[in-house]
Design a protein around this motif. Structure first.
Motif, mmCIF file in Angstrom:
data_model
loop_
_atom_site.group_PDB
_atom_site.id
_atom_site.type_symbol
_atom_site.label_atom_id
_atom_site.label_comp_id
_atom_site.label_asym_id
_atom_site.label_seq_id
_atom_site.Cartn_x
_atom_site.Cartn_y
_atom_site.Cartn_z
ATOM 1 N N PHE A 92 -22.669 -24.236 1.827
ATOM 2 C CA PHE A 92 -21.671 -25.284 1.432
ATOM 3 C C PHE A 92 -20.856 -25.470 2.590
ATOM 4 N N ASP A 93 -20.208 -26.848 2.751
ATOM 5 C CA ASP A 93 -19.040 -27.117 3.584
ATOM 6 C C ASP A 93 -17.762 -26.664 3.068
ATOM 7 N N SER A 94 -17.665 -26.556 1.871
ATOM 8 C CA SER A 94 -16.336 -26.112 0.943
ATOM 9 C C SER A 94 -16.593 -25.558 -0.413
ATOM 10 N N VAL A 95 -15.729 -24.835 -0.780
ATOM 11 C CA VAL A 95 -15.861 -24.282 -2.131
ATOM 12 C C VAL A 95 -15.891 -25.475 -3.127
ATOM 13 N N PRO A 96 -16.572 -25.548 -4.234
ATOM 14 C CA PRO A 96 -16.611 -26.984 -4.940
ATOM 15 C C PRO A 96 -15.483 -27.131 -5.784
ATOM 16 N N GLY A 97 -15.209 -28.305 -6.148
ATOM 17 C CA GLY A 97 -13.893 -28.322 -6.871
ATOM 18 C C GLY A 97 -14.051 -28.436 -8.356
#
Length: 566
Positions: A92-97
């Motif tokens: 993942f590039d970031s934690v999902p929203g």
């Protein structure tokens, strides 16, 4: 000129972001309840009537000032699950929203129960009756709620069937019979004393039937905001481990008033830091071009230090030293000296979030000024002078799939963490994700004289700063300060997925006037006209310790927030 008067009385005052919550709080006060009893009842009603803005599976931050005792911060922010490791998010590039992978341990409901048990006087059944009534018989489906549901309708129909079954209702009144049934499970848990009955409810929620249902729902793969299907990592053990925390606030003395805030696991010190800088600067009227520019530049510095230093267990001391960096023109993103730098292309184009997944992020004010909602807030002061200021949030109906049969969903607060381990707010199992929830208490000579707050994600302390400048420096009444035109900066990384930002960005209400808006543009700000009445949902209660007179005021924007009292 104001939209309504600042209320004045001596018996009790309440204010919140929804008139049904305000009416509930005032009803409890009228029936002999304390500020704590009233706040808890109002908090459970907010979960019902603003389900797109907060929910039982979300989180809560509150400030509590018992008459004659020191103020305290109540942390209802759950920690990251044991399974929320960086290895789990390696691709993942970031934690999902949106989706259960972003769920922290649910904190809101447990914290309301704890507050009632430890500091309230009412029976749980009496407190919950208000919320059960609205969940069962119905509550107004206002335009913002219907708009939120319309935005996620296809997501619900195609991927989240339990949410579709609950929320795709017709008509002007909605019900939530599943949540009414869940509340009855808590109410009827049994026990020989008031405290034992509340503790039995907590066990049902955290260790029994409801906890098992939450963990089971999280484990079912479902669509997340990255466009893929994942199972969450929240377990029954994570849910059971949460306990609310009672902490000392961080404080700053400003113009004869002590401002008290939550610590660096929130964004609360941003307000203190901004006030410390402004105390060294001229031009503090945000309704002038010079003052608006000064406020925006100070906020950029404070918010940069938030990214650089704030996180669970991190220390930070707000000071006015950075005031010397405020110049005559708009600066870009002001990187903190010696602090963490977010992985943004700071000299690149605006990140406008145009590909935002329908259910992601916090439903707050967009960078273009469009209002998609915010979160919730309530304030209460009782006849004895006890104050509570609470900002519940998370667990929005669009956060993740509804827990089948129980009428609520999990929160997504982990989206506010960074996957870069160098960040002070890095995702770490067992640590609280840094939250934007940020209520405020005001004190003079150790006595509480005001409780305030607002929804709005990254804007919460920005809008509260305007209120404090207008009341403490300019001498406005509470309602005048709330009604006055607002603005905020977007020239920092947003706290919510997909972390949008705008170099030199300012969102401002048109009522500030051409001289102010054009003056900001002339100083290099990228100003978005947000219309005349769109920014902020602030509410406040006050008490004059000399006379005992109480006061209250609430935001008129959206015709939803109200104050009450006598």
């Amino acid at each position: 000129m104001t939209t309504r008067p600042t209320l004045r009385g001596s018996f009790g005052m309440s204010a919140s972001t929804h008139w049904l919550a305000t009416a509930t709080v005032q009803s409890v006060l009228e029936r002999g309840g304390t500020a704590v009893d009233a706040a808890v009842a109002g908090g459970f009603v907010l979960q019902v009537v603003e389900p797109h803005l907060n929910g039982p599976g979300g989180d809560l931050v509150a400030m509590f000032a018992p008459r004659g005792s020191d103020p305290r911060v109540i942390c209802g922010q759950g920690a990251a699950p044991a399974g929320a490791t960086r290895e789990r998010f390696a691709d993942f590039d970031s934690v999902p929203g949106a989706g259960a992978l972003a769920a922290a341990a649910p904190g809101a409901t447990t914290t309301w129960l704890w507050l009632l048990a430890e500091h309230g006087t009412w029976e749980l059944a009496d407190v919950l009756d208000y919320a059960i009534h609205y969940a069962e018989t119905g509550f107004p489906a206002l335009a913002r709620l219907r708009g939120t549901i319309a935005a996620v309708e296809s997501l619900f129909r195609e991927h989240w069937p339990a949410s579709a079954a609950l929320w795709l209702q017709e008509g002007d009144t909605f019900t939530n019979p599943d949540w009414a049934r869940t509340l009855r499970l808590l109410r009827d848990a049994g026990g020989d004393t008031r405290e034992a009955r509340i503790e039995a409810a907590r066990r049902v929620w955290q260790e029994g039937e409801v906890a098992e249902a939450m963990a089971a729902a999280a484990a079912v793969p479902h669509r997340h905001s990255d466009g893929r299907d994942h199972a969450g990592v929240l377990t029954a053990a994570d849910i059971a481990a949460f306990r609310p925390a009672l902490e000392e606030p961080m404080t700053l003395d400003f113009r004869g008033t002590t401002v008290a805030k939550p610590g660096t696991w929130s964004q609360g010190p941003v307000l203190l830091h901004a006030l410390a800088m402004l105390d060294r600067l001229p031009h503090l009227d945000p309704s002038t071009a010079e003052g608006a520019h000064t406020v925006v530049e100070v906020l950029k510095l404070a918010l940069a230090d938030r990214e650089g230093f704030y996180g669970d267990g991190r220390g930070f001391t707000p000071s006015g030293d950075r005031a010397a960096l405020v110049g005559e023109r708009s600066a870009g993103y002001r990187v903190s000296e010696g602090g963490y730098v977010p992985p943004l292309e700071l000299d690149g184009p605006p990140q406008d979030g145009s590909t935002t997944f329908a259910g992601s992020g916090e439903p707050t004010v967009a960078r273009d000024g469009a209002t998609r909602g915010d979160t919730c807030h309530l304030d209460v002061v009782d006849r004895w002078g006890t104050m509570v200021s609470a900002t519940p949030s998370g667990g929005w109906l669009q956060s993740s799939p509804t827990v089948p049969g129980y009428g609520f969903c999990l929160g997504t607060r982990l989206q506010m963490t960074w996957l870069d381990p160098a960040s002070p707010a890095a995702l770490t199992p067992g640590l609280r994700p840094r939250t934007t929830l940020s209520p405020t208490l005001l004190l003079r000579d150790g006595e509480a004289v005001g409780a305030l707050g607002t929804p709005g994600g990254d804007q919460q302390d920005q809008w509260q700063l305007l209120y404090l400048l207008r009341t403490l420096v300019l001498g406005m009444s509470p309602q005048e300060a709330i009604d006055a035109p607002a603005l905020h900066t977007t020239a920092m990384p947003g706290s919510f997925w997909p972390r949008t930002w705008t170099p030199h960005g300012v969102v401002a209400e048109r009522r500030l006037g051409p001289a102010v808006l054009d003056g900001l543009r002339a100083r290099g700000h990228e100003v978005v006209d947000a219309g005349p009445w769109s920014l902020g949902r602030l509410s406040v209660v006050t008490r004059d310790p000399r006379t005992g007179e109480l006061g209250a005021a609430a935001n008129p924007r959206g015709a939803q927030g109200y104050a009450a009292g006598r």
